[in-house]
Design an enzyme around this catalytic site. Structure first.
Site, short mmCIF file in Angstrom:
data_model
loop_
_atom_site.label_atom_id
_atom_site.label_comp_id
_atom_site.label_asym_id
_atom_site.label_seq_id
_atom_site.Cartn_x
_atom_site.Cartn_y
_atom_site.Cartn_z
N GLU A 1 1.45 -3.77 -6.67
CA GLU A 1 0.61 -3.45 -5.34
C GLU A 1 -0.21 -4.39 -5.27
O GLU A 1 -1.06 -4.69 -6.26
CB GLU A 1 0.31 -2.08 -5.29
CG GLU A 1 1.43 -1.08 -5.16
CD GLU A 1 0.70 0.32 -5.24
OE1 GLU A 1 -0.60 0.63 -4.46
OE2 GLU A 1 1.31 1.47 -5.37
N GLU B 1 1.44 5.37 -10.18
CA GLU B 1 -0.09 4.99 -10.73
C GLU B 1 -0.53 6.28 -11.71
O GLU B 1 -1.37 7.01 -10.99
CB GLU B 1 -1.04 4.86 -9.59
CG GLU B 1 -0.87 3.53 -8.97
CD GLU B 1 -2.08 2.92 -8.01
OE1 GLU B 1 -2.82 3.97 -7.75
OE2 GLU B 1 -2.20 1.88 -7.76
C1 GAL Z 1 -2.79 2.46 -4.64
C2 GAL Z 1 -1.45 3.54 -4.62
C3 GAL Z 1 -0.84 3.57 -3.03
C4 GAL Z 1 -1.89 3.38 -2.19
C5 GAL Z 1 -2.75 2.13 -2.34
C6 GAL Z 1 -3.93 1.94 -1.48
O1 GAL Z 1 -3.45 3.26 -5.53
O2 GAL Z 1 -0.44 3.51 -5.41
O3 GAL Z 1 -0.09 4.59 -2.91
O4 GAL Z 1 -2.51 4.60 -2.01
O5 GAL Z 1 -3.51 2.63 -3.61
O6 GAL Z 1 -4.80 0.84 -1.86
#
Ligand code: GAL
Length: 700
Positions: A323, A166
């Site tokens: 994610e 990110e």
């Molecule tokens: C994203 C990140 C992950 C984790 C996740 C939690 O921003 O890439 O590592 O922190 O959020 O929601």
């Protein structure tokens, strides 16, 4: 459009990677085995197999384990994990490990730490504590990438590279001196001369004229509002700077590996610092992270928007959801658990819109650290849980959906979306702080979503040929080329709806004179003398908002509601060639047009000068969509039912997602529901909370 400086690393097409191979919908997650011991890893891989997890992102935060001291590397753990995953048939999405510098690095080189806009430093102890312009950080990070890439670049388990994590989530805008130097070089490449910069930024205002590049700084906090041109260029620079960083990591990887490279984008409501239109062609496959944001009115519709925009970034093709959360996150004021079935609906809403991987953060819920209350595939309570059961079921469903891979979503309606317009529109000094770019985009999207219309989200520079309707919400900053693009689309027979605060300034945030909206005045056949924003609790009634304006035949006598209102914004508008469709019935602008329509070439250009209530927005777009002969993919509803079609050369699929609490019957072509395996003839019953995916026997 600005092109990043030639000094930035750019890969030769010839050495680009092999494409990311999709044999089905990948199912995966971030995996952080360093938080656990070997007995847990052994269980992990068995459970992954049980759930059907086949793509695992590792080494995302690996730096302090891989390089415990400067220049000393230890790959024991990573070797073990990669081999373990490989021996269980699980593919690896390998992080370069650079997303967070280890404490030894920030201790030895505190100059890499980022500074925020008041000039104070942000320290290590959290994550992403590095300045994107720091040469010291970059040198150390690339040295690590080199070691990781040379070691695993040809490992058969590695199918994808995951650069950093990110990029810009926390550190996109750094205000330190290293950044100031890089900003100056970027400005010099963009403008050539300081005189050109002065012209672009309008520095004759408030005695801001620069005599030399060295006088220019990052837009640190000032006593008053800051120069808007400087702020806008700082956004552009910051996005390019991180893209340059991405390219630098990619170039190192490419020396050792032909495996495709990507990084996870954040197409989401609360992060806006990277212009992903300029990034999209750099990644070998578009990957996005999406989390439901319960601070919004309608997080599920925002998910749909984000997925449609991810597809836009992938040029209409497949993309990877890198994610999402199985249930609650840990970073909102109130972290809501998902209802049973919600994770599956969310996942299939992404798949319906082009996602060809469904991945989560993270595999196993952490016992320690900031994210210990973030949901995961394996919750703290273990596998005897409702959540784990749904995780396993989702894996089975995704396996059954493998045949949708390679099909594409077809839409005849598009919304124009621009990060540049977002940055410029939401700048410090503006007519109303209650009006924000993204809310206006979401309002247009929501109205179309409720009408059952599938929407592409595209750049204002995109080729608009083939669309029937293009909606342009609040495109405050519009270049001449973008304005010409839209006008040509309409002249050739397209329909457009442009909404207020569009076409106001050029790419230098310079107001287009002669009556707003300068970029679209001729196309829309109107001229606006003055903005008249409303306070958030004010509403004005809209009149003449009925069939009469069109002739009952065209739209039906009940096309518009009688209680139509406008909020947030009105304007003193004058007709040129346009006709008034609705006017204000009260307030200070009684009788002034609020909605207009103008014939332009073979098409029509509509203008909306206020923010209508939801019903009115939908009523208006229903009329325009009908006039434009838009094909809805699903029935009109209140957002609880989504119907989206994916089409291939020899097959097509209709996704039906029922977010509601009642069973519903939806008309379909004959076919097979590949979720249940049942035959479908003419209609399908979609139980409350369920998803059905119909392989159509005959594409209708
Ligand atoms: C994203 C990140 C992950 C984790 C996740 C939690 O921003 O890439 O590592 O922190 O959020 O929601």
């Amino acid at each position: 459009m600005y092109t990043p400086a030639a000094t930035q690393v750019h890969l030769d097409e010839a050495v680009r990677a092999t494409p990311f191979v999709q044999t089905g919908i990948a199912y995966g997650c971030d995996y952080n085995p360093e938080q656990w011991g070997p007995e847990v890893w052994a269980e992990d891989v068995l459970l992954m197999q049980q759930a059907g997890v086949d793509l695992v992102a590792i080494n995302i935060f690996g730096w302090s384990a891989l390089e415990p001291r400067a220049g000393e590397y230890d790959f024991t753990l990573l070797d073990t994990i990669i081999d373990l995953l490989h021996s269980h048939g699980i593919r690896v999405n390998l992080g370069t490990g650079t997303s967070s510098p280890p404490p030894w690095l920030t201790t030895a080189h505190p100059e890499i730490l980022p500074q925020v806009e008041d000039g104070t430093t942000r320290y290590s102890g959290g994550r992403q504590a590095w300045c994107p312009s720091s040469p010291v950080f970059r040198a150390h990070a690339l040295r690590l990438v080199e070691r990781v890439a040379e070691r695993y670049g040809a490992h058969p388990a590695v199918v994808l590279w995951h650069v950093s994590n990110e990029l810009g989530c926390h550190n996109a805008l750094c205000y330190c001196d290293d950044t100031a130097g890089a900003f100056r070089r970027w400005l010099e490449a963009r403008y050539g001369t300081i005189a050109a910069l002065n012209t672009a930024w309008g520095t004759s205002f408030w005695s801001q004229r620069y005599g030399a590049w060295e006088e220019i700084h990052t837009p640190r906090l000032t006593l008053s509002s800051r120069n808007p041109g400087q702020a806008l260029d700082f956004h552009r620079f910051s996005s390019d700077e991180l893209l340059g960083y991405y390219r630098a990591e990619e170039a190192v990887i490419r020396r050792h590996s032909r495996v495709p490279v990507t990084t996870n984008f954040m197409v989401t409501a609360h992060i806006r610092n990277l212009d992903y239109w300029s990034w999209a062609s750099d990644v070998d496959v578009v990957a996005n992270d999406h989390y439901l944001d319960h601070r919004l009115d309608d997080p599920t519709t925002e998910l749909a928007f984000s997925a449609d925009l991810s597809r836009g970034l992938a040029d209409g093709g497949g993309w990877l959801l890198m994610e999402q959360a199985t249930s609650a996150v840990n970073w909102q004021p109130l972290n809501r658990a998902k209802a049973p079935g919600e994770m599956t609906r969310n996942s299939l809403s992404h798949v319906a819109r082009g996602a060809e991987a469904i991945c989560f953060f993270q595999w196993r819920a952490s016992q320690q650290g900031s994210e210990k209350f973030h949901s995961a595939l394996v919750p703290h309570a273990g596998t005897d849980t409702v959540l784990w059961k749904e995780v396993v079921e989702l894996g089975a469903t995704l396996t059954r959906l493998r045949e949708v891979v390679g099909t594409r979503v077809v839409a005849d309606t598009a919304i124009l979306f621009s990060w540049e317009a977002w940055w410029a529109a939401d700048n410090e000094s503006r007519p109303s702080k209650a009006v924000t770019y993204l809310e206006q985009v979401h309002a247009a999207y929501t109205a179309l979503h409720r009408l059952g219309v599938t929407v592409d989200i595209v750049s204002p520079d995109a080729d608009l040929t083939g669309y029937r309707l293009v909606v342009v919400p609040a495109l405050y900053l519009t270049t001449d080329e973008q304005a010409d693009n839209l006008a040509a689309f309409v002249a050739a027979g397209g329909h457009t709806l442009v909404t207020f605060y569009s076409g106001i300034v050029d790419e230098d945030d310079r107001v287009r004179l002669g009556g707003y909206p300068g970029a679209f005045r001729d196309l829309l056949g109107i001229s606006v003398e003055e903005f008249v924003p409303l306070s958030p609790d004010q509403a004005v009634r809209l009149d003449a908002f009925g069939a009469d304006a069109f002739g009952a035949d065209a739209f039906g006598a009940d096309a518009f509601g009688a209680d139509a209102t406008g909020t947030l914004w009105t304007e003193r508008l004058r007709l040129a060639s346009a006709e008034a469709i609705a006017s204000y019935a009260d307030g200070t602008l009684v009788g002034v047009p609020a909605i207009t329509r103008n014939r332009h070439g073979s098409g029509a250009a509509w203008y909306l000068a206020t923010a209508p209530d939801h019903t009115t927005y939908r009523d208006l777009l229903r009329v325009i969509a009908r006039e434009a002969r838009v094909t809805a993919t699903g029935p009109e509803n209140d957002g609880l039912l989504e119907v989206i079609r994916r089409v291939g050369d020899d097959r097509s699929f209709v996704f039906i997602i029922n977010h509601g609490v009642s069973d519903t019957v939806v008309a379909t072509a004959d076919g097979i529901d590949i979720v249940t395996g049942d035959a479908v003839t003419g209609t399908v019953l979609v139980p409350a909370g369920a998803v059905r995916v119909i392989r159509e026997e005959t594409a209708s």
